[in-house]
Design a protein around this motif. Sequence first.
Motif, PDB file in Angstrom:
ATOM      1  N   GLU A  21       2.584  -0.841  -4.899  1.00 44.26           N
ATOM      2  CA  GLU A  21       1.183  -1.163  -5.198  1.00 44.26           C
ATOM      3  C   GLU A  21       0.625  -2.110  -4.150  1.00 44.26           C
ATOM      4  O   GLU A  21      -0.479  -1.905  -3.642  1.00 44.26           O
ATOM      5  CB  GLU A  21       1.062  -1.788  -6.589  1.00 44.26           C
ATOM      6  CG  GLU A  21       1.179  -0.799  -7.714  1.00 44.26           C
ATOM      7  CD  GLU A  21       1.010  -1.449  -9.083  1.00 44.26           C
ATOM      8  OE1 GLU A  21       0.508  -0.766  -9.988  1.00 44.26           O
ATOM      9  OE2 GLU A  21       1.378  -2.643  -9.251  1.00 44.26           O
ATOM     10  N   THR A  24       0.494  -0.322  -0.523  1.00 45.10           N
ATOM     11  CA  THR A  24      -0.450   0.780  -0.348  1.00 45.10           C
ATOM     12  C   THR A  24      -1.849   0.486  -0.859  1.00 45.10           C
ATOM     13  O   THR A  24      -2.798   1.178  -0.486  1.00 45.10           O
ATOM     14  CB  THR A  24       0.046   2.048  -1.074  1.00 45.10           C
ATOM     15  OG1 THR A  24       0.058   1.794  -2.490  1.00 45.10           O
ATOM     16  CG2 THR A  24       1.421   2.471  -0.588  1.00 45.10           C
ATOM     17  N   VAL A  26      -2.617   1.096  -3.873  1.00 41.60           N
ATOM     18  CA  VAL A  26      -2.795   2.103  -4.921  1.00 41.60           C
ATOM     19  C   VAL A  26      -2.184   1.563  -6.215  1.00 41.60           C
ATOM     20  O   VAL A  26      -1.038   1.110  -6.216  1.00 41.60           O
ATOM     21  CB  VAL A  26      -2.116   3.439  -4.530  1.00 41.60           C
ATOM     22  CG1 VAL A  26      -2.212   4.450  -5.666  1.00 41.60           C
ATOM     23  CG2 VAL A  26      -2.729   3.991  -3.256  1.00 41.60           C
ATOM     24  N   GLU A  27      -2.945   1.607  -7.300  1.00 35.86           N
ATOM     25  CA  GLU A  27      -2.437   1.140  -8.586  1.00 35.86           C
ATOM     26  C   GLU A  27      -1.606   2.232  -9.254  1.00 35.86           C
ATOM     27  O   GLU A  27      -1.993   3.396  -9.297  1.00 35.86           O
ATOM     28  CB  GLU A  27      -3.595   0.757  -9.501  1.00 35.86           C
ATOM     29  CG  GLU A  27      -3.148   0.161 -10.813  1.00 35.86           C
ATOM     30  CD  GLU A  27      -4.305  -0.283 -11.686  1.00 35.86           C
ATOM     31  OE1 GLU A  27      -4.062  -0.514 -12.886  1.00 35.86           O
ATOM     32  OE2 GLU A  27      -5.443  -0.385 -11.184  1.00 35.86           O
ATOM     33  N   LEU A  38       2.259   6.606  -8.261  1.00 34.69           N
ATOM     34  CA  LEU A  38       1.162   6.159  -7.407  1.00 34.69           C
ATOM     35  C   LEU A  38       0.574   7.423  -6.804  1.00 34.69           C
ATOM     36  O   LEU A  38       1.231   8.108  -6.019  1.00 34.69           O
ATOM     37  CB  LEU A  38       1.653   5.227  -6.307  1.00 34.69           C
ATOM     38  CG  LEU A  38       2.070   3.835  -6.773  1.00 34.69           C
ATOM     39  CD1 LEU A  38       3.528   3.805  -7.156  1.00 34.69           C
ATOM     40  CD2 LEU A  38       1.756   2.818  -5.716  1.00 34.69           C
ATOM     41  N   THR A  40      -2.138   9.593  -4.611  1.00 36.05           N
ATOM     42  CA  THR A  40      -3.106   9.583  -3.524  1.00 36.05           C
ATOM     43  C   THR A  40      -3.816  10.933  -3.534  1.00 36.05           C
ATOM     44  O   THR A  40      -3.472  11.812  -4.329  1.00 36.05           O
ATOM     45  CB  THR A  40      -2.425   9.355  -2.154  1.00 36.05           C
ATOM     46  OG1 THR A  40      -1.688  10.514  -1.798  1.00 36.05           O
ATOM     47  CG2 THR A  40      -1.514   8.127  -2.182  1.00 36.05           C
ATOM     48  N   THR A  44       1.850  12.428  -4.543  1.00 34.98           N
ATOM     49  CA  THR A  44       2.180  11.375  -5.497  1.00 34.98           C
ATOM     50  C   THR A  44       3.539  10.795  -5.162  1.00 34.98           C
ATOM     51  O   THR A  44       4.479  11.536  -4.873  1.00 34.98           O
ATOM     52  CB  THR A  44       2.202  11.939  -6.932  1.00 34.98           C
ATOM     53  OG1 THR A  44       0.889  12.408  -7.250  1.00 34.98           O
ATOM     54  CG2 THR A  44       2.626  10.894  -7.943  1.00 34.98           C
TER      55      THR A  44
END
Length: 132
Positions: A21, A24, A26-27, A38, A40, A44
Amino acid sequence: MDFVSIRIITGDMARLVDFYERATGVEASWFGEDFAELRTASATLAIGSTRTVTLFAPGAARPAGNRSVIIEFLVDDVDGVHQNLSGFVEDFVKEPTTMPWGNRSLLLRDPDGNLVNFFTPVTPAAIEKFAR
């Protein structure tokens, strides 16, 4: 066929999910205490605890044992990522370097020792290859 994800098995879910997290931006979405993703736009990164391995085949995967796969993330500014991760990442394998194939890459290890590459295309051919 579509390639949709890669899964890392870990003995410490909280530590590894927190790392990705933070690295990146990204949560993660958690699906119980043993599995998180995570997501995108293109793939994933799934993270599963060692307890999930028994659902597939006991002993089929072991945490912190990878020495052949590199997890790669396309980023807008690899030098900025390096700066943001300095002081957080413990093991930078290779500082930002422009590779012969046209990507500027930052190679590091996550807390489980998996290789992670953040890269930015910098030559015209590489930029064209990854045009979104």
